[in-house]
Design an enzyme around this catalytic site. Structure first.
Site, short mmCIF file in Angstrom:
data_model
loop_
_atom_site.label_atom_id
_atom_site.label_comp_id
_atom_site.label_asym_id
_atom_site.label_seq_id
_atom_site.Cartn_x
_atom_site.Cartn_y
_atom_site.Cartn_z
N LYS A 111 -3.87 -9.07 3.07
CA LYS A 111 -5.31 -8.85 3.16
C LYS A 111 -6.08 -9.70 2.14
O LYS A 111 -7.23 -10.06 2.37
CB LYS A 111 -5.64 -7.37 2.92
C1 PLP Z 1 -2.80 -4.49 7.41
C2 PLP Z 1 -1.34 -4.70 7.37
C3 PLP Z 1 -0.61 -4.97 8.53
C4 PLP Z 1 -1.23 -4.96 9.91
O1 PLP Z 1 -2.16 -5.99 10.07
P1 PLP Z 1 -3.25 -5.87 11.24
O2 PLP Z 1 -4.13 -7.04 11.05
O3 PLP Z 1 -3.98 -4.58 11.00
O4 PLP Z 1 -2.52 -5.87 12.52
C5 PLP Z 1 0.74 -5.25 8.39
N1 PLP Z 1 1.35 -5.23 7.19
C6 PLP Z 1 0.68 -4.95 6.06
C7 PLP Z 1 1.41 -4.93 4.78
C8 PLP Z 1 -0.69 -4.68 6.11
O5 PLP Z 1 -1.35 -4.42 4.98
#
Ligand code: PLP
Length: 461
Positions: A111
């Site tokens: 993120k």
């Molecule tokens: C948010 C997240 C995901 C999923 O990503 P999306 O964009 O919501 O599909 C997978 N792994 C981790 C560690 C995340 O923080």
């Protein structure tokens, strides 16, 4: 570049307004009116560039109004906060299998890659428009800390983050609740992530409230989040020989934001073999790709909590393309989802999705076993989300190289990792005192009016 809503009834906006708006006023999501194209020569020209330079080049066509030098300055500032000079380094696991490590940012999950840039884009646009915003976001665990890290202490922003009470790990919770800045507000909602996300959407759809607090979003319903993630698909594919060699990606998926960015990269001209949507037991997307039926089920808690999601917001962006960009079709599908708990797409739409997408579901035992296997065979510790992605890459064996997105640092999920391989991964130096820091958060019921009053009472202007 203009942006249009997936439900066809909101005004078209330019990038600056899409950034600040988040969700479209008709309840839809913004997507670009057309996909900028990268020729094979454009792609070859990215080889060997520093990540921030490649990012500025790839993002430029999406962000009119921001000069090339200015954008480059922002991408440089965003990505110097990453602990690895390559920003998103590739690690080879075995013949044909690579991990793309996306967790070297300040809060240890992918993120940060988008959020570090987003904070800077917000600052620029808010000062240009002389506005302030109240950001309200829902997190399944990792978006919250990344958003808080990117927005803390910014004058023009108040940020409220909703997370499901008791359903994020202690590390995830503390990464949010120990940030004591005046403009940061954490809220534990008595419910699931889907409840949190539904509350945020309901607050957005209360247009009077939305205008009253000048509400904005940093969830992946915000287009700027998704587009920032397009970059790493392209740079890593180029590093492994694209456009002259097709690669595949395996993507641990929850809200469909990260994997939609991969789809966008393909639409922009990146040759891609398969794009694998890997889910944990919360498998609405897996079931969709098997059958064409998108039907809600109960959310169950797993070792990969950031993927414990049933209603994947960004999936609407794909549905829009599968409906040949007809907003009326998407409106009908979303109404059926709300009223009857699901809907079907026509067989032709499912076939179109299968041109690039594959899907796989990974249960808890396989997740644990995969962490153990990788540690034994490679001496590498992966987190449970990454394990869900890698299991899919190993089971579906695409032709040619496959890159699994390593979405979180294993130290974010120490209990699951220790159970799987016997090692408790330590937190990096900047977080070693996390367990001693003071926490601050409110606990609220799953109720829109209570949430709205809480926000009114705490925002600063
Ligand atoms: C948010 C997240 C995901 C999923 O990503 P999306 O964009 O919501 O599909 C997978 N792994 C981790 C560690 C995340 O923080």
């Amino acid at each position: 570049m203009q942006y249009i809503s997936t439900r066809g009834q909101a005004p078209d906006l330019d990038f600056g307004d899409v950034l600040l708006t988040g969700l479209a006023r008709d309840g839809g999501l913004y997507v670009p009116s057309d996909w900028p194209q990268l020729s094979h020569d454009d792609l070859r020209g990215l080889a060997g560039l520093p990540y921030s330079e490649a990012a500025a080049r790839i993002l430029q066509p999406f962000m009119d109004g921001i000069g090339g030098d200015e954008l480059l300055e922002m991408t440089r500032a965003a990505y110097t906060s990453f602990a690895d000079p390559g920003v998103v380094p590739l690690r080879q696991l075995s013949d044909g299998h690579w991990l793309m490590e996306l967790f070297h940012g300040p809060t240890l999950a992918f993120k940060d890659v988008a959020m570090q840039l987003l904070g800077r884009l917000f600052d620029r646009e808010l000062s240009r428009q002389q506005r302030r915003v109240t950001i309200v976001g829902a997190t399944s665990g990792d978006t919250g800390s990344a958003a808080i890290e990117a927005c803390k202490d910014r004058d023009a922003i108040d940020i409220f983050i909703l997370y499901p009470h008791g359903r994020v790990t202690e590390v995830q919770r503390r990464q949010m609740t120990t940030v004591l800045s005046d403009n940061v507000h954490n809220i534990a909602i008595e419910g699931t992530f889907d409840d949190c996300q539904a509350l945020v959407k309901a607050a957005f759809n209360d247009l009077a409230f939305r205008d009253e607090i000048s509400m904005s979003a940093v969830n992946s319903i915000n287009w700027a989040r998704v587009v920032a993630q397009v970059v790493y698909y392209i740079t890593t594919a180029v590093a492994l020989g694209a456009p002259d060699r097709k690669v595949s990606f395996a993507v641990p998926t929850g809200n469909f934001g990260c994997v939609f960015a991969g789809y966008a990269a393909a639409r922009m001209g990146l040759p891609m073999d398969k794009l694998i949507v890997s889910t944990n037991r919360n498998d609405i997307l897996y079931r969709f790709f098997q059958t064409g039926s998108y039907r809600m089920d109960q959310v169950v808690a797993t070792q990969s909590p950031s993927m414990d999601i049933q209603v994947a917001s960004n999936f609407e962006r794909l549905l829009f393309d599968l409906a040949d960009r007809d907003g009326g079709t998407v409106r009908r599908q979303m109404a059926e989802l709300a009223e009857q708990g699901g809907f079907e797409v026509p067989p032709a739409a499912l076939q179109q999705a299968h041109r690039i997408f594959r899907s796989h579901r990974v249960d808890e035992a396989a997740t644990t076993a995969t962490i153990g296997d990788v540690y034994r065979d490679n001496g590498i510790i992966i987190d449970p989300h990454t394990a869900v992605g890698l299991r899919a890459a190993l089971d579906l064996v695409p032709d040619g190289p496959v890159i699994t997105l390593a979405t979180a640092h294993p130290a974010k999920f120490p209990d699951a990792v220790e159970k799987a391989c016997g090692i408790r991964p330590p937190l990096p130096a900047h977080l070693t005192d996390l367990y001693e820091r003071e926490e601050r958060y409110a606990t609220l019921p799953n109720d829109l009016a209570t949430l709205q009053d809480h926000i009114r009472g705490l925002r600063r202007n």
